[in-house]
Design a protein around this motif. Sequence first.
Motif, PDB file in Angstrom:
ATOM      1  N   TYR A   1      -9.154  -3.084  -3.727  1.00  0.00           N
ATOM      2  CA  TYR A   1      -8.457  -2.138  -2.853  1.00  0.00           C
ATOM      3  C   TYR A   1      -6.953  -2.160  -3.108  1.00  0.00           C
ATOM      4  O   TYR A   1      -6.363  -3.214  -3.368  1.00  0.00           O
ATOM      5  CB  TYR A   1      -8.675  -2.492  -1.383  1.00  0.00           C
ATOM      6  N   LEU A   2      -6.362  -0.990  -3.001  1.00  0.00           N
ATOM      7  CA  LEU A   2      -4.919  -0.864  -2.933  1.00  0.00           C
ATOM      8  C   LEU A   2      -4.572  -0.691  -1.451  1.00  0.00           C
ATOM      9  O   LEU A   2      -5.078   0.214  -0.788  1.00  0.00           O
ATOM     10  CB  LEU A   2      -4.457   0.362  -3.725  1.00  0.00           C
ATOM     11  N   THR A   3      -3.749  -1.569  -0.928  1.00  0.00           N
ATOM     12  CA  THR A   3      -3.445  -1.565   0.503  1.00  0.00           C
ATOM     13  C   THR A   3      -1.973  -1.241   0.713  1.00  0.00           C
ATOM     14  O   THR A   3      -1.114  -2.110   0.583  1.00  0.00           O
ATOM     15  CB  THR A   3      -3.777  -2.933   1.127  1.00  0.00           C
ATOM     16  N   PRO A   4      -1.657   0.014   1.002  1.00  0.00           N
ATOM     17  CA  PRO A   4      -0.247   0.388   1.169  1.00  0.00           C
ATOM     18  C   PRO A   4       0.372  -0.226   2.418  1.00  0.00           C
ATOM     19  O   PRO A   4      -0.302  -0.497   3.412  1.00  0.00           O
ATOM     20  CB  PRO A   4      -0.298   1.919   1.300  1.00  0.00           C
ATOM     21  N   HIS A   5       1.659  -0.439   2.339  1.00  0.00           N
ATOM     22  CA  HIS A   5       2.450  -0.769   3.516  1.00  0.00           C
ATOM     23  C   HIS A   5       3.050   0.538   4.027  1.00  0.00           C
ATOM     24  O   HIS A   5       3.717   1.253   3.288  1.00  0.00           O
ATOM     25  CB  HIS A   5       3.577  -1.748   3.170  1.00  0.00           C
TER      26      HIS A   5
ATOM     27  N   THR B   1       5.062   5.335   2.457  1.00  0.00           N
ATOM     28  CA  THR B   1       4.696   3.997   2.002  1.00  0.00           C
ATOM     29  C   THR B   1       5.867   3.345   1.287  1.00  0.00           C
ATOM     30  O   THR B   1       6.663   4.007   0.621  1.00  0.00           O
ATOM     31  CB  THR B   1       3.493   4.036   1.040  1.00  0.00           C
ATOM     32  N   SER B   2       5.960   2.040   1.413  1.00  0.00           N
ATOM     33  CA  SER B   2       7.044   1.311   0.775  1.00  0.00           C
ATOM     34  C   SER B   2       6.556   0.483  -0.408  1.00  0.00           C
ATOM     35  O   SER B   2       7.257   0.307  -1.386  1.00  0.00           O
ATOM     36  CB  SER B   2       7.735   0.397   1.785  1.00  0.00           C
ATOM     37  N   LYS B   3       5.344  -0.047  -0.316  1.00  0.00           N
ATOM     38  CA  LYS B   3       4.782  -0.880  -1.377  1.00  0.00           C
ATOM     39  C   LYS B   3       3.289  -0.968  -1.142  1.00  0.00           C
ATOM     40  O   LYS B   3       2.746  -0.347  -0.232  1.00  0.00           O
ATOM     41  CB  LYS B   3       5.405  -2.272  -1.377  1.00  0.00           C
ATOM     42  N   ALA B   4       2.595  -1.739  -1.984  1.00  0.00           N
ATOM     43  CA  ALA B   4       1.147  -1.873  -1.827  1.00  0.00           C
ATOM     44  C   ALA B   4       0.702  -3.248  -2.299  1.00  0.00           C
ATOM     45  O   ALA B   4       1.305  -3.848  -3.186  1.00  0.00           O
ATOM     46  CB  ALA B   4       0.418  -0.785  -2.606  1.00  0.00           C
ATOM     47  N   ASP B   5      -0.346  -3.755  -1.677  1.00  0.00           N
ATOM     48  CA  ASP B   5      -0.966  -5.020  -2.072  1.00  0.00           C
ATOM     49  C   ASP B   5      -2.327  -4.730  -2.697  1.00  0.00           C
ATOM     50  O   ASP B   5      -2.898  -3.654  -2.521  1.00  0.00           O
ATOM     51  CB  ASP B   5      -1.165  -5.931  -0.855  1.00  0.00           C
ATOM     52  N   ILE B   6      -2.857  -5.724  -3.410  1.00  0.00           N
ATOM     53  CA  ILE B   6      -4.215  -5.646  -3.948  1.00  0.00           C
ATOM     54  C   ILE B   6      -5.102  -6.571  -3.122  1.00  0.00           C
ATOM     55  O   ILE B   6      -4.796  -7.749  -2.938  1.00  0.00           O
ATOM     56  CB  ILE B   6      -4.272  -6.072  -5.433  1.00  0.00           C
ATOM     57  N   ASP B   7      -6.190  -6.036  -2.584  1.00  0.00           N
ATOM     58  CA  ASP B   7      -7.142  -6.817  -1.801  1.00  0.00           C
ATOM     59  C   ASP B   7      -8.523  -6.725  -2.437  1.00  0.00           C
ATOM     60  O   ASP B   7      -8.823  -5.781  -3.180  1.00  0.00           O
ATOM     61  CB  ASP B   7      -7.240  -6.281  -0.355  1.00  0.00           C
ATOM     62  N   PHE B   8      -9.372  -7.704  -2.126  1.00  0.00           N
ATOM     63  CA  PHE B   8     -10.728  -7.736  -2.672  1.00  0.00           C
ATOM     64  C   PHE B   8     -11.730  -7.952  -1.545  1.00  0.00           C
ATOM     65  O   PHE B   8     -11.507  -8.760  -0.651  1.00  0.00           O
ATOM     66  CB  PHE B   8     -10.882  -8.865  -3.701  1.00  0.00           C
ATOM     67  N   ASP B   9     -12.832  -7.233  -1.614  1.00  0.00           N
ATOM     68  CA  ASP B   9     -13.973  -7.458  -0.730  1.00  0.00           C
ATOM     69  C   ASP B   9     -15.205  -7.705  -1.585  1.00  0.00           C
ATOM     70  O   ASP B   9     -15.354  -7.094  -2.655  1.00  0.00           O
ATOM     71  CB  ASP B   9     -14.245  -6.236   0.169  1.00  0.00           C
TER      72      ASP B   9
END
Length: 676
Positions: free
Chosen positions: A472-476, A502-510
């Motif tokens: 996942y790409l998780t925007p802020h 949006t200011s930035k994004a994180d990478i998440d995993f499920d």
Amino acid sequence: MMSNTYANHRIPEASLQFTGVNGTYFNESAFFFYHKRSSSNNRDQILYTRVRLKPQKDKEVLECLEANGIAYDKLGYNVNGHREISNLASVVHLGILYVFWTEDGHIHYVTSTDGKAWSPSVQLPYSFIRRTQFAALSVHGRLILLGAHHANSENRIGIVYQDDNGVWRIDANTAWKNVKHVCACAYAHPGGYFDIMVGVVTTHANLWTAIFRSDIGVNPGTGSGLRQIADKHHEEQDGRVDFLAIEAGTVEDGVQDPSVQLFINGWHRPHSWAGYKNNQMKTYNILTGEWSKVFTRTHGHTKYPTWVYMGAFQYFVPIGTNGEMRQEIWLYMNYNDENFVKQGGSNLVLCRYKSDVMRFVNREEEKVKDDFRALVGVIEGAPPYVTNGSTRSEYGSTFYYGRSSTEQIAISTRFQMGSYMQAGPSLPVGAEASVKFSAQQADHSSEISEITRHIDKTIVPIPGENSVTYVYLTPHIVRTTYELYDWKMQKPFGVRTYVFHTSKADIDFDVLPILHTYVNQPNTHDYTTFLQRFPSVPHYADVKQSLALDVSWVPGETSAFFEKKTSSVNITSSTVSGEITAGYSGILSMGGNTSFEYELSHSSEVAEKIGVKLDYPYPRAGHPGDVRKLILRMLMLVPDAEQIDSCYWIPKDKQNQRPWCVAWSIQEVKLQESSD
């Protein structure tokens, strides 16, 4: 005492005949539309001139960005047969510029997403009375036109609108008669309502105004969603009004309560300079519900009456460093200063009034909740593996994602929500219903940014699990809050606007135990379920962007990674959407089952960052069923936008998104018993 005007301008570049002008604010500039006919080449055209304010030393000047561009071009016209363009109205709706007109007994329109290229014309099955002024509005996400419509042997107020399914319909308000010209503007009431002020000139040159309240989204199935709550006959103007212009906002030196400005074309009939009256204006105080006395305009070209329709709109001027803006009200018209009888010597003129200010309140940031993450990739778990009878856990297979130092993703977000306005205790609604500032700010908040994150993700087989990994790409999200103040920046109106970007994004995993539901029901712990799964890139994948790499294993460790020159995966127009419920927390806590949606395009640099390691045990002597050679195909499948339904890895509720998939297929297996 109210100021007559703030600044006066001519736009000499605009070449127009003596016809009405309609304008609107779009893409940080003002668009003026007018009709021009050429008898020499038998053409009927809608032209436009685009200008913007430009600071120059200690003053502001109008810069012409385009003069006499063509929005619509028609070959052939017949005035007597009514095959002519006879009136115009323009509006910005959900980021698209619309221009409407009447022709051949129907309403027509064209659209533009950039103010340069124009769509083919579309005809609606409804009409307004020929050569009458009408209005176009964007209210709560709905397009609405108001004009004089002939029904039941009377000239009514016709409300033409696009329903929730995109179908055009009409409501004829039978409480009205003798309607000729109509203008309108939308505004937020601090009490939590969203209203439309409508100005009407009758066939007897009398002036009426009415307030329609918007129930759009509140009472589904109520036609246009507008209901009249008040009207007023301005008797002092009886018999002497030709055209009107109207817009919401305070004006310099006027009242500081939220208000609406009404501009009155003061020509005294018949059309003769003898006994003419200057154009006039009145102010409606939204809080008290009272109209001011009439005020005669005495400055600039726009003080003079004209017998073609005029208009007004809100223009926005940036102030400060936090995205604050001052609203101006621009009153514009076609002015003839050479000969009022012979149609010629036309000039596009306007005056500017200082108006309301959107002041910065605060800025907050948080990660989106799981519901609004963007699914950018799906990995079919660890690669299939063989044990050759071994029970040692260090043998097997490993998948690497982002093994090198960085993962670069370019994400461009545009929130369809964009910005929302909340008035008093009401639930938030689309800001286009009141202050166009919001739409302007939303355009600024969709800039592309590069996000660099250090990712080190490995996936190995886990006994008893048959899972896939979602990436996942998780925007802020940043929410900036502004509040509406009067022209003097002293009195808040209780109307706030929320702007999102949006200011930035994180990478998440499920990790989900659903691999058995994929093509051929694969099982990570049974390599035979992957045999010949994908002899080639499947038809539902984009062949040009998808990648395939065969990894050959023979006893000993084998590792392979996609190469740089073939590794860039570009996804465009991936859409994330959902509903914000009343209990939603954080900066999206406005509630009201509000729709939330954003688009993103991302470019995943997978060079040397997607790879596989195969570390199978050696085949045992005397065990002909042990594997001595295996060719594993590692595929990076990019969905074909036309075949999303066939892309098995994309969940049904995420088919607006375009995640890639790392899939496995075993192309060849050789056992010890084989002779070759």
